[in-house]
Design a protein around this motif. Sequence first.
Motif, PDB file in Angstrom:
ATOM      1  N   ARG A  17      48.191-113.795  38.730  1.00  0.00           N
ATOM      2  CA  ARG A  17      46.775-112.876  38.720  1.00  0.00           C
ATOM      3  C   ARG A  17      45.657-113.020  39.226  1.00  0.00           C
ATOM      4  O   ARG A  17      45.005-112.985  40.124  1.00  0.00           O
ATOM      5  CB  ARG A  17      46.920-111.736  37.439  1.00  0.00           C
ATOM      6  N   ALA A  18      45.109-114.818  38.752  1.00  0.00           N
ATOM      7  CA  ALA A  18      43.962-115.231  38.540  1.00  0.00           C
ATOM      8  C   ALA A  18      43.775-115.692  39.857  1.00  0.00           C
ATOM      9  O   ALA A  18      42.732-115.347  40.127  1.00  0.00           O
ATOM     10  CB  ALA A  18      43.803-116.142  38.015  1.00  0.00           C
ATOM     11  N   LEU A  22      40.016-113.856  41.611  1.00  0.00           N
ATOM     12  CA  LEU A  22      39.282-115.403  41.892  1.00  0.00           C
ATOM     13  C   LEU A  22      39.096-115.489  44.135  1.00  0.00           C
ATOM     14  O   LEU A  22      37.317-115.290  44.287  1.00  0.00           O
ATOM     15  CB  LEU A  22      39.786-116.671  42.200  1.00  0.00           C
ATOM     16  N   LEU A  23      39.579-115.272  44.945  1.00  0.00           N
ATOM     17  CA  LEU A  23      40.029-115.368  45.641  1.00  0.00           C
ATOM     18  C   LEU A  23      38.998-113.931  46.821  1.00  0.00           C
ATOM     19  O   LEU A  23      38.453-114.156  47.267  1.00  0.00           O
ATOM     20  CB  LEU A  23      41.194-115.358  46.548  1.00  0.00           C
ATOM     21  N   CYS A  24      39.474-112.822  45.829  1.00  0.00           N
ATOM     22  CA  CYS A  24      38.369-111.760  45.683  1.00  0.00           C
ATOM     23  C   CYS A  24      37.162-111.445  45.486  1.00  0.00           C
ATOM     24  O   CYS A  24      36.323-111.418  46.388  1.00  0.00           O
ATOM     25  CB  CYS A  24      39.427-110.547  45.352  1.00  0.00           C
ATOM     26  N   LEU A  25      37.203-112.428  44.616  1.00  0.00           N
ATOM     27  CA  LEU A  25      35.604-112.204  43.607  1.00  0.00           C
ATOM     28  C   LEU A  25      34.740-113.044  44.674  1.00  0.00           C
ATOM     29  O   LEU A  25      33.453-112.849  45.311  1.00  0.00           O
ATOM     30  CB  LEU A  25      35.628-113.059  42.709  1.00  0.00           C
ATOM     31  N   LEU A  26      35.620-114.186  45.473  1.00  0.00           N
ATOM     32  CA  LEU A  26      34.509-115.226  45.797  1.00  0.00           C
ATOM     33  C   LEU A  26      34.342-114.969  47.430  1.00  0.00           C
ATOM     34  O   LEU A  26      33.642-114.966  48.087  1.00  0.00           O
ATOM     35  CB  LEU A  26      35.470-117.110  46.104  1.00  0.00           C
ATOM     36  N   ASP A  27      35.456-114.651  47.726  1.00  0.00           N
ATOM     37  CA  ASP A  27      35.189-113.206  49.437  1.00  0.00           C
ATOM     38  C   ASP A  27      33.888-112.186  49.060  1.00  0.00           C
ATOM     39  O   ASP A  27      33.034-112.125  50.073  1.00  0.00           O
ATOM     40  CB  ASP A  27      36.210-112.473  49.580  1.00  0.00           C
ATOM     41  N   VAL A  31      31.346-117.166  48.618  1.00  0.00           N
ATOM     42  CA  VAL A  31      30.575-118.295  48.080  1.00  0.00           C
ATOM     43  C   VAL A  31      32.260-119.432  48.032  1.00  0.00           C
ATOM     44  O   VAL A  31      33.829-118.781  48.263  1.00  0.00           O
ATOM     45  CB  VAL A  31      30.949-118.224  46.464  1.00  0.00           C
ATOM     46  N   PRO A  32      31.786-120.366  49.138  1.00  0.00           N
ATOM     47  CA  PRO A  32      33.485-121.733  49.015  1.00  0.00           C
ATOM     48  C   PRO A  32      33.436-122.428  47.126  1.00  0.00           C
ATOM     49  O   PRO A  32      33.001-122.279  46.700  1.00  0.00           O
ATOM     50  CB  PRO A  32      32.179-122.223  50.157  1.00  0.00           C
ATOM     51  N   ALA A  33      34.906-122.180  47.252  1.00  0.00           N
ATOM     52  CA  ALA A  33      35.150-123.298  45.652  1.00  0.00           C
ATOM     53  C   ALA A  33      35.996-123.699  46.571  1.00  0.00           C
ATOM     54  O   ALA A  33      36.692-124.327  47.297  1.00  0.00           O
ATOM     55  CB  ALA A  33      35.752-122.200  45.285  1.00  0.00           C
ATOM     56  N   THR A  34      35.969-125.187  45.500  1.00  0.00           N
ATOM     57  CA  THR A  34      36.737-125.893  45.652  1.00  0.00           C
ATOM     58  C   THR A  34      37.596-125.832  44.044  1.00  0.00           C
ATOM     59  O   THR A  34      38.060-125.996  43.012  1.00  0.00           O
ATOM     60  CB  THR A  34      36.515-127.212  44.878  1.00  0.00           C
ATOM     61  N   TRP A  45      54.608-123.070  43.694  1.00  0.00           N
ATOM     62  CA  TRP A  45      53.559-121.683  43.743  1.00  0.00           C
ATOM     63  C   TRP A  45      53.268-121.455  45.309  1.00  0.00           C
ATOM     64  O   TRP A  45      52.137-121.587  45.182  1.00  0.00           O
ATOM     65  CB  TRP A  45      52.364-121.133  43.198  1.00  0.00           C
ATOM     66  N   PRO A  46      53.814-121.988  46.517  1.00  0.00           N
ATOM     67  CA  PRO A  46      52.885-122.351  47.651  1.00  0.00           C
ATOM     68  C   PRO A  46      51.956-121.388  48.638  1.00  0.00           C
ATOM     69  O   PRO A  46      51.479-121.888  48.887  1.00  0.00           O
ATOM     70  CB  PRO A  46      53.822-123.205  48.790  1.00  0.00           C
ATOM     71  N   ALA A  47      53.314-120.390  48.087  1.00  0.00           N
ATOM     72  CA  ALA A  47      51.962-118.997  49.391  1.00  0.00           C
ATOM     73  C   ALA A  47      50.851-118.883  48.115  1.00  0.00           C
ATOM     74  O   ALA A  47      49.964-118.604  49.493  1.00  0.00           O
ATOM     75  CB  ALA A  47      52.806-118.034  49.148  1.00  0.00           C
ATOM     76  N   GLN A  48      50.402-119.316  47.159  1.00  0.00           N
ATOM     77  CA  GLN A  48      49.339-118.570  46.523  1.00  0.00           C
ATOM     78  C   GLN A  48      48.623-119.895  46.889  1.00  0.00           C
ATOM     79  O   GLN A  48      46.829-119.602  47.547  1.00  0.00           O
ATOM     80  CB  GLN A  48      49.493-119.124  45.252  1.00  0.00           C
ATOM     81  N   CYS A  49      48.220-121.473  47.070  1.00  0.00           N
ATOM     82  CA  CYS A  49      48.422-122.184  47.317  1.00  0.00           C
ATOM     83  C   CYS A  49      47.719-122.601  48.720  1.00  0.00           C
ATOM     84  O   CYS A  49      47.050-122.500  49.366  1.00  0.00           O
ATOM     85  CB  CYS A  49      49.322-123.283  47.293  1.00  0.00           C
ATOM     86  N   ARG A  50      48.464-121.491  50.634  1.00  0.00           N
ATOM     87  CA  ARG A  50      48.312-121.398  50.861  1.00  0.00           C
ATOM     88  C   ARG A  50      47.375-120.215  51.217  1.00  0.00           C
ATOM     89  O   ARG A  50      46.027-120.648  52.360  1.00  0.00           O
ATOM     90  CB  ARG A  50      49.094-120.626  52.328  1.00  0.00           C
ATOM     91  N   ARG A  51      47.250-119.353  50.351  1.00  0.00           N
ATOM     92  CA  ARG A  51      46.109-118.387  50.745  1.00  0.00           C
ATOM     93  C   ARG A  51      44.252-118.886  49.819  1.00  0.00           C
ATOM     94  O   ARG A  51      44.041-118.640  50.608  1.00  0.00           O
ATOM     95  CB  ARG A  51      46.071-117.506  49.506  1.00  0.00           C
TER      96      ARG A  51
END
Length: 73
Positions: A17-18, A22-27, A31-34, A45-51
């Motif tokens: 979920r998160a 988070l990616l939607c909100l940052l987009d 805002v870039p994030a680390t 969860w490689p797909a989520q990390c790739r996103r």
Amino acid sequence: MWDRPSYCSQGAYGPWRAVDRLLCLLDQESVPATFFIPAWVVEHWPAQCRRIVSAGHEVGHHGYRHEKYWDWG
């Protein structure tokens, strides 16, 4: 789930979920994030990390699996 707060911190909530929220909100806010991600999470969860990377964010290494350093030794 909310009656078990540890559930949200054990890798169960974030990948499903998160990350997308988070990616939607940052987009939306441009805002870039680390993201500091344990290697175990990348393995499971490689797909989520790739996103995260595909969205242009930085990834920092965060140990293998949130090891408790006070248990070492």
